[in-house]
Design a protein around this motif. Structure first.
Motif, PDB file in Angstrom:
ATOM      1  N   ASP A  11      -0.904   8.575   9.462  1.00  0.00           N
ATOM      2  CA  ASP A  11       0.014   7.909   8.533  1.00  0.00           C
ATOM      3  C   ASP A  11       1.398   8.546   8.606  1.00  0.00           C
ATOM      4  O   ASP A  11       2.421   7.856   8.619  1.00  0.00           O
ATOM      5  CB  ASP A  11      -0.491   8.036   7.090  1.00  0.00           C
ATOM      6  N   ARG A  50       0.843  -1.197   0.000  1.00  0.00           N
ATOM      7  CA  ARG A  50       0.000   0.000   0.000  1.00  0.00           C
ATOM      8  C   ARG A  50       0.881   1.251   0.000  1.00  0.00           C
ATOM      9  O   ARG A  50       2.084   1.151   0.245  1.00  0.00           O
ATOM     10  CB  ARG A  50      -0.936   0.016   1.213  1.00  0.00           C
ATOM     11  N   GLY A  73     -14.584   4.128   2.977  1.00  0.00           N
ATOM     12  CA  GLY A  73     -13.475   3.290   2.566  1.00  0.00           C
ATOM     13  C   GLY A  73     -13.728   2.578   1.244  1.00  0.00           C
ATOM     14  O   GLY A  73     -14.876   2.348   0.845  1.00  0.00           O
ATOM     15  N   SER A  76      -4.783  11.121   8.072  1.00  0.00           N
ATOM     16  CA  SER A  76      -3.610  11.239   7.199  1.00  0.00           C
ATOM     17  C   SER A  76      -2.367  11.608   7.992  1.00  0.00           C
ATOM     18  O   SER A  76      -1.264  11.120   7.707  1.00  0.00           O
ATOM     19  CB  SER A  76      -3.873  12.289   6.110  1.00  0.00           C
ATOM     20  N   SER A 130      -4.473   2.438   8.995  1.00  0.00           N
ATOM     21  CA  SER A 130      -4.061   3.549   8.148  1.00  0.00           C
ATOM     22  C   SER A 130      -5.273   4.372   7.710  1.00  0.00           C
ATOM     23  O   SER A 130      -6.430   3.973   7.884  1.00  0.00           O
ATOM     24  CB  SER A 130      -3.330   3.027   6.913  1.00  0.00           C
ATOM     25  N   SER A 131      -5.002   5.536   7.100  1.00  0.00           N
ATOM     26  CA  SER A 131      -6.081   6.394   6.607  1.00  0.00           C
ATOM     27  C   SER A 131      -6.866   5.736   5.487  1.00  0.00           C
ATOM     28  O   SER A 131      -7.954   6.189   5.128  1.00  0.00           O
ATOM     29  CB  SER A 131      -5.501   7.725   6.111  1.00  0.00           C
ATOM     30  N   GLU A 132      -6.340   4.649   4.941  1.00  0.00           N
ATOM     31  CA  GLU A 132      -6.976   3.948   3.841  1.00  0.00           C
ATOM     32  C   GLU A 132      -8.076   3.004   4.326  1.00  0.00           C
ATOM     33  O   GLU A 132      -9.015   2.707   3.585  1.00  0.00           O
ATOM     34  CB  GLU A 132      -5.912   3.168   3.069  1.00  0.00           C
TER      35      GLU A 132
END
Length: 593
Positions: free
Chosen positions: A93, A44, A291, A90, A52-54
């Motif tokens: 991260d 990633r 997401g 973010s 994570s921000s993902e």
């Protein structure tokens, strides 16, 4: 061949970690902090995996009082509170990325998916990944490897033994297991975050969104889900709609993208219901983020020299080779998730105390240079329902990295590190990890010194436990601004450094609401306020060697400080120059080496 036309990069290192979630990030970082040349391969664009921000799943771990995980995962939280007080995803991260990037011994390759490896005999010689952002094939040769990918990509490639699915209750004598084995797993979840505004916000769903026109349209009619959907209880309490879960009844690995599409329709459909169907009190909330990459709970699990089971969790896991611990409930999610109308979302059985995790569950039984950490360690399905959460995985990753460093120093295989298990455990404690059945061994330098403490204070400072266990006052001394802690010897000593552990508020009462478990925010509310560094954390201190200042810190925000000094002195003094609150602060360890 097409591969011959692509750019190739070849890298040599001592330790290669595949997978950059918390387990992999901390495996790489703990080894690198020991001076090991380390490569981290992450598929990633950022580290963190499920947190994570993902993906934005919460970091969760032990729920028992005073048992929050310390070590690198705690350092990450402390850094994030200091640099990212609004808990922006973010910036989270960036906080984790900074921990990696500031260490010169680790090189990280992001957006790189491992798809091949080469063996030399029964050992992994190299792994190769495709970095899609550079159209480059990257091959990494290493002495030791750690698979922290979650999905155990190195298992089918190397021939390492692994398992998948649920065992029957007879295999490990587990009462919570099922009557017959199957290949089902816990499912995948996709979450969203909402933002409260001061005015009404409308929402028009995308065409692919599933329609939940009525509260009863949600497939699962259990109160656990339907009440949360109807009342939007989750969002108002900063929960994350984790029960929007699918995919465990199929192949959670190879069907993951198909499941992603199904989950996206469910997530947008749930938000449409909350906004447009019924009175849920969410008129002023906007969809801030949704997401696209599901968080996964389970797929392949390696087989190590020991398989952790339900019985170990319930008995406290008192292993001679413990290197981590867990304390999340046994939390087994139904494989069908939202499809199942007659089952609750998960069955949770709380454990009375934390359990140790043995080192033997962190390396392969048949590939001698392969370690692993995360949700793919050597556990039964029932035990995985607890050990899979991220704070537990983070401890495993830190242990795997320390073990790799020790194996390389001693020139032995990961299995042979068992010969040095006491040294490994002491290294982990030195690096901030609490081991529930193992005490710290203090240096002769500290134990031979005269200290300006009472006998009782000295006993608490050298108790062997560097945190509160049941209450404050057991294993700490109280210090006040302007006071000092003095070590004194009859003759000059060469002092390499000092190990200090400060109070980090492990009772968690200083954090609001859901943040008490781990300082992580998903939804945004008008009442939100930035976090502040724990008021009990010592802010400033100086160190003097025979009256000469050799170290000064005036803005400390970390609970663990291992400070290199390299001085000769008969007297070493630590002066507490700045506290964040009146009435003193607690110190849990001061060990000179």
């Amino acid at each position: 061949m097409a591969e011959e036309k692509l750019k190739r990069v070849e890298v040599d290192c001592d330790f290669c970690v595949v997978g950059g979630g918390l387990a992999g990030t901390f495996a790489a970082l703990s080894a690198a902090r020991r001076g090991v040349r380390t490569v981290l391969i992450q598929d990633r664009p950022m580290p963190g995996g499920n947190c994570s921000s993902e993906i934005r799943m919460w970091i969760r771990g032990a729920v028992q009082p005073f048992r929050k995980e310390t070590g690198l995962v705690s350092e990450f939280e402390q850094r994030n509170i200091y640099y990212n007080p609004a808990l922006n995803a973010s910036l989270g991260d960036a906080t984790l990325y900074a921990m990696l990037s500031e260490n010169p011994f680790v090189d990280a390759y992001f957006n790189c998916s491992v798809f091949d490896l080469k063996m030399k005999g029964d050992r992994i010689h190299s792994v190769t990944g495709w970095q899609m952002t550079t159209y480059t094939l990257i091959t990494v040769r290493a002495k030791l490897f750690a698979d922290c990918s979650g999905d155990s990509i190195l298992a089918p490639l190397s021939g390492a033994h692994y398992t998948v699915g649920r065992e029957d209750r007879r295999k490990y004598d587990e009462s919570l297991a099922f009557s017959a084995p199957d290949k089902k797993t816990m499912g995948l979840s996709l979450i969203l975050s909402a933002r409260e505004t001061s005015a009404r916000v409308n929402f028009t769903p995308p065409a692919f969104a599933r329609l939940y026109a009525d509260d009863n349209d949600i497939e699962d009619t259990s109160s656990m889900r339907r009440d949360k959907l109807c009342r939007s209880h989750d969002i108002r309490n900063n929960d994350n709609l984790w029960w929007i879960e699918l995919g465990g009844d199929g192949d959670s690995l190879h069907d993951a993208d198909k499941v992603r599409g199904e989950l996206m329709s469910c997530v947008y459909g749930v938000w449409d219901h909350i906004k447009n169907h019924g009175d849920h009190g969410m008129e002023n909330f906007d969809l801030d983020w949704a997401g696209c990459l599901p968080g996964k709970r389970e797929s392949l699990r390696y087989v190590g020299d020991y398989v952790l089971t339900q019985r170990d969790l319930e008995s406290g896991g008192d292993f001679y080779d413990e290197v981590a611990y867990g304390g999340w409930p046994m939390d087994d999610h139904d494989p069908e998730g939202l499809k199942r109308a007659d089952a609750v979302a998960s069955r949770q059985i709380r454990l009375p105390e934390v359990y140790g995790i043995p080192y033997r569950s962190l390396y392969s039984e048949n590939i001698p240079n392969l370690l692993f950490a995360g949700r793919n360690i050597s556990v039964s399905h029932v035990a995985l329902s607890s050990s899979r959460v991220m704070a537990t995985c983070a401890l495993e990753g830190q242990a795997a990295g320390e073990a790799a460093a020790l194996a390389l120093e001693r020139r032995v295989s990961p299995r042979r590190v068992l010969k040095y298990i006491g040294e490994l455990q002491q290294r982990l404690i030195f690096a901030g990890v609490f081991l529930p059945h193992t005490q710290r061994q203090y240096t002769k330098l500290s134990l031979s010194a005269q200290l300006n403490l009472s006998r009782e204070e000295r006993a608490r400072l050298f108790s062997g436990v560097e945190r509160p266990v049941t209450r404050y006052g057991e294993n700490d001394i109280t210090v006040r601004e302007g006071e000092s802690l003095v070590f004194e010897w009859e003759e000059k000593q060469f002092i390499k450094g000092i190990h200090l552990v400060f109070d980090e508020g492990l009772d968690r009462e200083w954090l609001p609401g859901k943040l008490k478990k781990f300082a992580y925010r998903l939804h945004s509310f008008l009442s939100d306020r930035p976090l502040e560094v724990y008021a009990g954390m010592i802010k400033g201190f100086c160190i003097f060697a025979d009256g000469k200042k050799v170290f000064e810190e005036d803005n400390n925000f970390l609970a663990l400080r291992n400070i290199s000094l390299n001085v000769e002195a008969k007297k070493l003094s630590v002066v507490w120059t700045k506290l964040r609150k009146e009435g003193g602060a607690r110190v849990f360890a001061a060990d000179v080496w």
